[in-house]
Motif scaffolding. Structure first.
Motif, PDB file in Angstrom:
ATOM      1  N   UNK A  35     -38.738  -8.606  20.933  1.00  0.00           N
ATOM      2  CA  UNK A  35     -39.263  -9.580  20.080  1.00  0.00           C
ATOM      3  C   UNK A  35     -40.297  -8.566  18.943  1.00  0.00           C
ATOM      4  N   UNK A  36     -41.146  -7.974  19.475  1.00  0.00           N
ATOM      5  CA  UNK A  36     -41.901  -7.195  18.477  1.00  0.00           C
ATOM      6  C   UNK A  36     -40.904  -6.196  17.382  1.00  0.00           C
ATOM      7  N   UNK A  37     -40.028  -5.629  17.944  1.00  0.00           N
ATOM      8  CA  UNK A  37     -39.051  -4.989  17.085  1.00  0.00           C
ATOM      9  C   UNK A  37     -38.382  -5.717  16.278  1.00  0.00           C
ATOM     10  N   UNK A  38     -38.033  -6.964  16.511  1.00  0.00           N
ATOM     11  CA  UNK A  38     -37.116  -7.891  15.534  1.00  0.00           C
ATOM     12  C   UNK A  38     -38.198  -8.382  14.483  1.00  0.00           C
ATOM     13  N   UNK A  39     -39.621  -8.635  14.965  1.00  0.00           N
ATOM     14  CA  UNK A  39     -40.617  -8.952  13.994  1.00  0.00           C
ATOM     15  C   UNK A  39     -40.725  -8.001  13.150  1.00  0.00           C
ATOM     16  N   UNK A  40     -40.822  -6.505  13.458  1.00  0.00           N
ATOM     17  CA  UNK A  40     -40.922  -5.587  12.451  1.00  0.00           C
ATOM     18  C   UNK A  40     -39.906  -5.469  11.696  1.00  0.00           C
ATOM     19  N   UNK A  41     -38.699  -5.638  11.847  1.00  0.00           N
ATOM     20  CA  UNK A  41     -37.369  -5.358  11.100  1.00  0.00           C
ATOM     21  C   UNK A  41     -37.142  -6.574  10.190  1.00  0.00           C
ATOM     22  N   UNK A  42     -37.445  -7.654  10.636  1.00  0.00           N
ATOM     23  CA  UNK A  42     -37.310  -8.823   9.687  1.00  0.00           C
ATOM     24  C   UNK A  42     -38.503  -9.203   8.766  1.00  0.00           C
ATOM     25  N   UNK A  43     -39.527  -8.535   9.200  1.00  0.00           N
ATOM     26  CA  UNK A  43     -41.176  -8.821   8.748  1.00  0.00           C
ATOM     27  C   UNK A  43     -41.412 -10.015   8.662  1.00  0.00           C
ATOM     28  N   UNK A  44     -41.343 -10.600  10.044  1.00  0.00           N
ATOM     29  CA  UNK A  44     -41.555 -12.050  10.176  1.00  0.00           C
ATOM     30  C   UNK A  44     -42.845 -12.173  11.609  1.00  0.00           C
ATOM     31  N   UNK A  45     -43.462 -13.301  11.629  1.00  0.00           N
ATOM     32  CA  UNK A  45     -44.323 -13.485  12.663  1.00  0.00           C
ATOM     33  C   UNK A  45     -43.497 -13.840  13.978  1.00  0.00           C
ATOM     34  N   UNK A  46     -44.424 -13.459  14.773  1.00  0.00           N
ATOM     35  CA  UNK A  46     -43.932 -13.890  16.356  1.00  0.00           C
ATOM     36  C   UNK A  46     -43.242 -15.338  16.579  1.00  0.00           C
ATOM     37  N   UNK A  47     -44.266 -16.296  15.859  1.00  0.00           N
ATOM     38  CA  UNK A  47     -43.718 -17.741  15.945  1.00  0.00           C
ATOM     39  C   UNK A  47     -42.285 -18.059  15.297  1.00  0.00           C
ATOM     40  N   UNK A  48     -42.326 -17.213  14.079  1.00  0.00           N
ATOM     41  CA  UNK A  48     -40.877 -17.274  13.413  1.00  0.00           C
ATOM     42  C   UNK A  48     -39.892 -16.674  14.135  1.00  0.00           C
ATOM     43  N   UNK A  49     -40.049 -15.452  14.848  1.00  0.00           N
ATOM     44  CA  UNK A  49     -39.026 -15.028  15.398  1.00  0.00           C
ATOM     45  C   UNK A  49     -38.493 -15.973  16.712  1.00  0.00           C
ATOM     46  N   UNK A  50     -39.422 -16.543  17.393  1.00  0.00           N
ATOM     47  CA  UNK A  50     -39.282 -17.497  18.613  1.00  0.00           C
ATOM     48  C   UNK A  50     -38.773 -18.579  17.882  1.00  0.00           C
ATOM     49  N   UNK A  51     -38.884 -18.962  16.929  1.00  0.00           N
ATOM     50  CA  UNK A  51     -38.172 -20.356  16.393  1.00  0.00           C
ATOM     51  C   UNK A  51     -36.572 -20.016  16.060  1.00  0.00           C
ATOM     52  N   UNK A  52     -36.350 -18.838  15.604  1.00  0.00           N
ATOM     53  CA  UNK A  52     -34.897 -18.491  15.479  1.00  0.00           C
ATOM     54  C   UNK A  52     -34.112 -18.383  16.789  1.00  0.00           C
ATOM     55  N   UNK A  53     -34.868 -17.800  17.735  1.00  0.00           N
ATOM     56  CA  UNK A  53     -34.398 -17.630  19.148  1.00  0.00           C
ATOM     57  C   UNK A  53     -34.153 -19.414  19.693  1.00  0.00           C
ATOM     58  N   UNK A  54     -35.144 -19.964  19.617  1.00  0.00           N
ATOM     59  CA  UNK A  54     -35.244 -21.354  20.099  1.00  0.00           C
ATOM     60  C   UNK A  54     -34.039 -22.167  19.252  1.00  0.00           C
ATOM     61  N   UNK A  55     -33.746 -21.958  18.005  1.00  0.00           N
ATOM     62  CA  UNK A  55     -32.875 -22.896  17.703  1.00  0.00           C
ATOM     63  C   UNK A  55     -31.428 -22.110  17.535  1.00  0.00           C
TER      64      UNK A  55
END
Length: 69
Positions: free
Chosen positions: A17-37
């Motif tokens: 998740x931190x690697x995806x956060x860095x690549x997309x320049x998004x926060x942790x909550x935003x990445x987990x929202x993408x995963x949840x949905x």
């Protein structure tokens, strides 16, 4: 353009998740929202969440196509 996956999958083909956060320049909550949905595919290994590189590239490609339409 070189393909991301040229042979058998390896552990290097999975992102944290931190690697995806860095690549997309998004926060942790935003990445987990993408995963949840399920906008961004992932697998769970024990308690660890991993995102295949191809899932990230598919997500980006889909978003670019949506924006172009």
């Amino acid at each position: 353009m070189t393909p991301l996956l040229t042979g058998p999958s390896t552990a290097g083909d999975l992102l944290t998740v931190p690697q995806v956060m860095a690549r997309l320049q998004l926060g942790r909550s935003a990445v987990y929202d993408l995963l949840r949905t399920r906008q961004l595919a992932s697998i769970t290994l024990g308690r660890a969440r991993r995102i295949p590189i191809h899932a990230l590239t598919d997500f980006i490609r889909t978003r670019l196509e949506q924006d172009a339409a």
